[in-house]
Scaffold this motif. Structure first.
Motif, short mmCIF file in Angstrom:
data_model
loop_
_atom_site.label_atom_id
_atom_site.label_comp_id
_atom_site.label_asym_id
_atom_site.label_seq_id
_atom_site.Cartn_x
_atom_site.Cartn_y
_atom_site.Cartn_z
N TYR A 67 21.65 74.10 17.59
CA TYR A 67 20.64 74.36 18.62
C TYR A 67 20.22 73.08 19.32
N LEU A 68 20.20 71.97 18.60
CA LEU A 68 19.90 70.69 19.23
C LEU A 68 21.01 70.33 20.23
N ALA A 69 22.25 70.64 19.88
CA ALA A 69 23.37 70.40 20.80
C ALA A 69 23.24 71.27 22.05
N VAL A 70 22.82 72.52 21.89
CA VAL A 70 22.60 73.39 23.05
C VAL A 70 21.49 72.81 23.92
N TYR A 71 20.42 72.34 23.28
CA TYR A 71 19.32 71.73 24.02
C TYR A 71 19.82 70.53 24.83
N ALA A 72 20.57 69.64 24.17
CA ALA A 72 21.09 68.46 24.86
C ALA A 72 22.02 68.87 26.00
N ASP A 73 22.89 69.83 25.73
CA ASP A 73 23.83 70.30 26.74
C ASP A 73 23.09 70.87 27.95
N THR A 74 22.02 71.60 27.71
CA THR A 74 21.22 72.19 28.78
C THR A 74 20.66 71.11 29.70
N HIS A 75 20.39 69.94 29.12
CA HIS A 75 19.85 68.83 29.90
C HIS A 75 20.92 67.81 30.29
N ALA A 76 22.20 68.21 30.17
CA ALA A 76 23.33 67.33 30.51
C ALA A 76 23.26 66.00 29.76
N LEU A 77 22.85 66.07 28.48
CA LEU A 77 22.81 64.89 27.63
C LEU A 77 23.88 64.99 26.57
N SER A 78 24.34 63.86 26.10
CA SER A 78 25.31 63.81 25.01
C SER A 78 24.60 63.41 23.73
N LEU A 79 24.82 64.16 22.66
CA LEU A 79 24.25 63.75 21.37
C LEU A 79 24.80 62.40 20.95
N GLY A 80 25.98 62.05 21.45
CA GLY A 80 26.58 60.76 21.11
C GLY A 80 25.69 59.58 21.46
N ASN A 103 6.70 69.11 14.68
CA ASN A 103 5.81 68.57 15.72
C ASN A 103 6.57 68.21 16.99
N ILE A 104 7.85 67.86 16.86
CA ILE A 104 8.67 67.44 17.99
C ILE A 104 9.25 68.65 18.73
N LEU A 105 9.54 69.73 18.01
CA LEU A 105 10.31 70.84 18.56
C LEU A 105 9.76 71.52 19.80
N PRO A 106 8.46 71.72 19.96
CA PRO A 106 8.03 72.49 21.14
C PRO A 106 8.49 71.88 22.47
N GLN A 107 8.52 70.59 22.58
CA GLN A 107 8.93 69.94 23.82
C GLN A 107 9.88 68.78 23.54
N PRO A 108 11.04 69.03 22.94
CA PRO A 108 11.92 67.89 22.69
C PRO A 108 12.38 67.27 24.01
N ASN A 109 12.57 65.98 24.00
CA ASN A 109 13.06 65.24 25.15
C ASN A 109 14.05 64.23 24.60
N GLN A 110 14.43 63.23 25.37
CA GLN A 110 15.41 62.28 24.86
C GLN A 110 14.92 61.59 23.59
N GLN A 111 13.68 61.14 23.58
CA GLN A 111 13.14 60.52 22.36
C GLN A 111 13.05 61.54 21.24
N GLY A 112 12.69 62.77 21.59
CA GLY A 112 12.61 63.84 20.59
C GLY A 112 13.94 64.13 19.93
N ILE A 113 15.01 64.10 20.72
CA ILE A 113 16.35 64.32 20.15
C ILE A 113 16.65 63.23 19.12
N ALA A 114 16.38 61.98 19.49
CA ALA A 114 16.60 60.87 18.56
C ALA A 114 15.74 61.03 17.31
N ASP A 115 14.48 61.42 17.50
CA ASP A 115 13.59 61.59 16.36
C ASP A 115 14.04 62.72 15.44
N ILE A 116 14.47 63.84 16.03
CA ILE A 116 14.95 64.95 15.21
C ILE A 116 16.16 64.51 14.39
N LEU A 117 17.09 63.80 15.01
CA LEU A 117 18.27 63.33 14.28
C LEU A 117 17.88 62.35 13.18
#
Length: 161
Positions: A67-80, A103-117
């Motif tokens: 689901y994090l990958a789908v989120y990143a893909d939706t925002h044209a971001l690479s998990l890489g 706490n991060i999940l409701p509005q993940p953003n680029q920093q949120g993706i890094a924090d979740i990982l």
């Protein structure tokens, strides 16, 4: 498996093209659901002294990553681009990391993706695993479930089980 490869392989099972699908909402609801399943494993281990089956931990972390990958893909971001975060666990406990993810999940953003990982790395490392191992197990599961890519009938069959 690196995160860029993981995302490419994971997106092969994204239900697309589907004009009726709100992929951002799918990703957010999915992450919340998977975090709940992961938190349940951690809670039972901590408070019920029930050992966590390694495959269960890897499965739930991998599902959250999908689901994090789908989120990143939706925002044209690479998990890489967040690969460093996946190898830098925090000094928090696994339970504290799960709460931080919540706490991060409701509005993940680029920093949120890094924090979740980073928090996933904490949870996995505390049990002797890596984010890459969770990614590999998740892709193996997806290949079994959807050998030709996403198919609605396979998803419906899985959901009813």
């Amino acid at each position: 498996m690196n995160l860029e490869t993981y995302q490419t392989l994971a997106m092969r099972t994204k239900p697309h093209p589907d004009p009726d699908c709100d992929y951002l909402e799918l990703a957010q609801i999915g992450m919340v659901g998977e975090l709940g399943e992961l938190a349940e494993l951690l809670k039972k281990a901590r408070y019920h002294h029930k050992p966590i089956a390694p495959d269960d931990l890897l499965k739930e972390c991998g599902d959250l990553m999908w689901y994090l990958a789908v989120y990143a893909d939706t925002h044209a971001l690479s998990l890489g681009q967040f690969a460093d975060a996946a190898t830098q666990p925090t000094n928090l406990t696994p339970i504290a990391s799960a709460l931080a993810i919540a706490n991060i999940l409701p509005q993940p953003n680029q920093q949120g993706i890094a924090d979740i990982l980073r928090h996933l790395a904490t949870i996995l490392h505390s049990h002797g695993f890596t984010v890459a191992q969770a990614a590999e197990l998740n892709i193996a599961k997806l290949r079994r479930r959807y050998p030709a890519g996403f198919e609605l009938t396979a998803a419906q069959s899985h959901d009813s089980q």
